[in-house]
Design a protein around this motif. Structure first.
Motif, mmCIF file in Angstrom:
data_model
loop_
_atom_site.group_PDB
_atom_site.id
_atom_site.type_symbol
_atom_site.label_atom_id
_atom_site.label_comp_id
_atom_site.label_asym_id
_atom_site.label_seq_id
_atom_site.Cartn_x
_atom_site.Cartn_y
_atom_site.Cartn_z
ATOM 1 N N LEU A 122 0.982 -1.200 -0.050
ATOM 2 C CA LEU A 122 0.092 -0.038 0.057
ATOM 3 C C LEU A 122 0.745 1.343 0.032
ATOM 4 C CD1 LEU A 122 -2.460 -0.792 2.739
ATOM 5 C CD2 LEU A 122 -3.007 -0.792 0.334
ATOM 6 N N PRO A 123 0.329 2.206 -0.527
ATOM 7 C CA PRO A 123 1.196 3.609 -0.344
ATOM 8 C C PRO A 123 1.106 4.182 0.758
ATOM 9 C CG PRO A 123 -0.829 4.067 -1.751
ATOM 10 C CD PRO A 123 -0.630 2.323 -1.376
ATOM 11 N N GLU A 124 2.235 4.964 1.242
ATOM 12 C CA GLU A 124 2.133 5.317 2.833
ATOM 13 C C GLU A 124 1.048 6.104 2.958
ATOM 14 O OE1 GLU A 124 2.608 5.822 6.522
ATOM 15 O OE2 GLU A 124 3.914 4.584 5.367
ATOM 16 N N ASP A 125 0.378 7.124 1.870
ATOM 17 C CA ASP A 125 -0.710 7.865 2.208
ATOM 18 C C ASP A 125 -2.092 6.970 2.438
ATOM 19 O OD1 ASP A 125 -0.899 7.338 -0.322
ATOM 20 O OD2 ASP A 125 -1.041 9.335 -0.849
ATOM 21 N N ALA A 126 -1.958 5.881 2.041
ATOM 22 C CA ALA A 126 -3.057 4.971 2.407
ATOM 23 C C ALA A 126 -3.330 4.474 3.697
ATOM 24 C CB ALA A 126 -3.313 3.803 1.342
#
Length: 337
Positions: free
Chosen positions: A146-150
């Motif tokens: 997952l991307p960190e901002d998720a």
């Protein structure tokens, strides 16, 4: 299109609509995270690591309204959860948490992430594994990263129920997508005492400043080791970490260190067929002799174990082996400290 397919699509669209209405984009000044409202009082749950270093947090509500977040209702460091308080609690509906029953391996889940420049949309991933790290935490490992901002996004099952909170994590140097089950979120609303200032998020950030000294071994460290021997070492190290880390988190630092030291001594005694492993463990124990504080000694051996787990992971990638009854399922991983 069949009635059954239409019904499933309608349920999915309704779940997305309901979830999107409760999403909150957290602007942390240079980066963002996602959260979602879980009470009529405006409590927003998100990933603790995503907000731990924030000096200011602005909540961007679904209608675009921006509101500063200045209070923290609860923090759960062991499970990477934080509950923030909205300054405008009545403007966003609460999202009901689903049942305590966990999804099973192979089940499809939907991660709903808030975006600053476009509407939320589901990211569909499967459950790769259900990982039991001890009595204190069971989590889900997803099929993709997952991307960190998720981090902080709600995770829904096929029925549209909220089964947990998504977080981006690292384990043994590898990026992972994880789900913290919903059953750990609801108790945070019952934490006694008044809300605290944002500085309550600083403690885990300050503890995270400990300088890790994880050895970077070449794959040649395992030269001459047979596959069963390497898998046995990995299994014993993984077990020690998965028992020792929760003990450390409960405050039993001495017990954690004793377990790590016993594990290192056991492998040194038993694994003459892996001289590189023995050498690395002896170096770790030697480093402990120069440390007076038991917490420092526990971390010295954890660094030693993590260095070995890292080189074993790279050794596995370089030498893919067919699954057998002996190594069909890898040892549990440690994701949170």
């Amino acid at each position: 299109m069949s009635d059954d397919v239409q019904a499933r699509r309608a349920r999915a669209e309704e779940a997305l609509r309901r979830t999107s209405a409760s999403l909150v984009l957290l602007d942390l000044g240079g980066h963002t995270a996602t959260g979602f409202v879980i009470s009529s009082e405006g409590h927003v749950v998100t990933s603790l690591h995503a907000v731990a270093s924030a000096r200011a947090i602005t909540a961007v509500l679904p209608d675009g309204l921006r509101s500063p977040v200045v209070q923290v209702a609860a923090v759960d460091e062991r499970r990477d959860l934080a509950v923030l308080c909205l300054s405008v609690p009545d403007l966003v509906p609460a999202l009901a948490l689903g049942p305590a029953t966990l999804p099973s391996e192979g089940e499809a889940l939907h991660v709903i992430q808030a975006h600053a420049d476009r509407p939320p949309e589901p990211r569909v991933l499967e459950v790769r594994a259900v990982q039991v790290l001890g009595e204190w935490l069971t989590l889900l490992e997803l099929s993709r990263t997952l991307p960190e901002d998720a981090s902080g996004s709600p995770v829904l099952d096929a029925r549209g129920q909220v089964v947990g909170l998504a977080t981006a994590a690292l384990a043994n140097g590898r990026a992972l997508g994880l789900v913290i089950p919903a059953r750990y979120i609801a108790p945070l609303l019952k934490v006694p005492g008044p809300p605290r200032p944002l500085s309550a998020l600083d403690a885990p950030r300050q503890r995270a400043t400990r300088v890790r000294q994880v050895p970077q071994h070449p794959v040649g460290l395992l030269e001459g080791c047979a596959t069963p021997a390497v898998e046995s070492v990995a299994s014993l190290l993984g077990h020690a970490i998965n028992v020792g880390a929760p003990a450390y988190n409960r405050g039993d630092v001495e017990g954690c260190y004793r377990l790590y030291a016993h594990t290192a001594e056991q492998l040194i005694d038993e694994r003459d067929d892996c001289p590189g492993v023995q050498r690395a463990l002896r170096d770790g124990l030697l480093r402990c002799e120069g440390l007076k504080d038991v917490e420092d000694r526990a971390w010295a051996l954890r660094d030693t174990f993590d260095g070995l787990m890292d080189v074993i992971g790279r050794w596995r990638q370089a030498r893919p082996a067919p699954l057998t009854s002996a190594n069909k399922r890898p040892p549990p991983k440690t994701y949170l400290n």
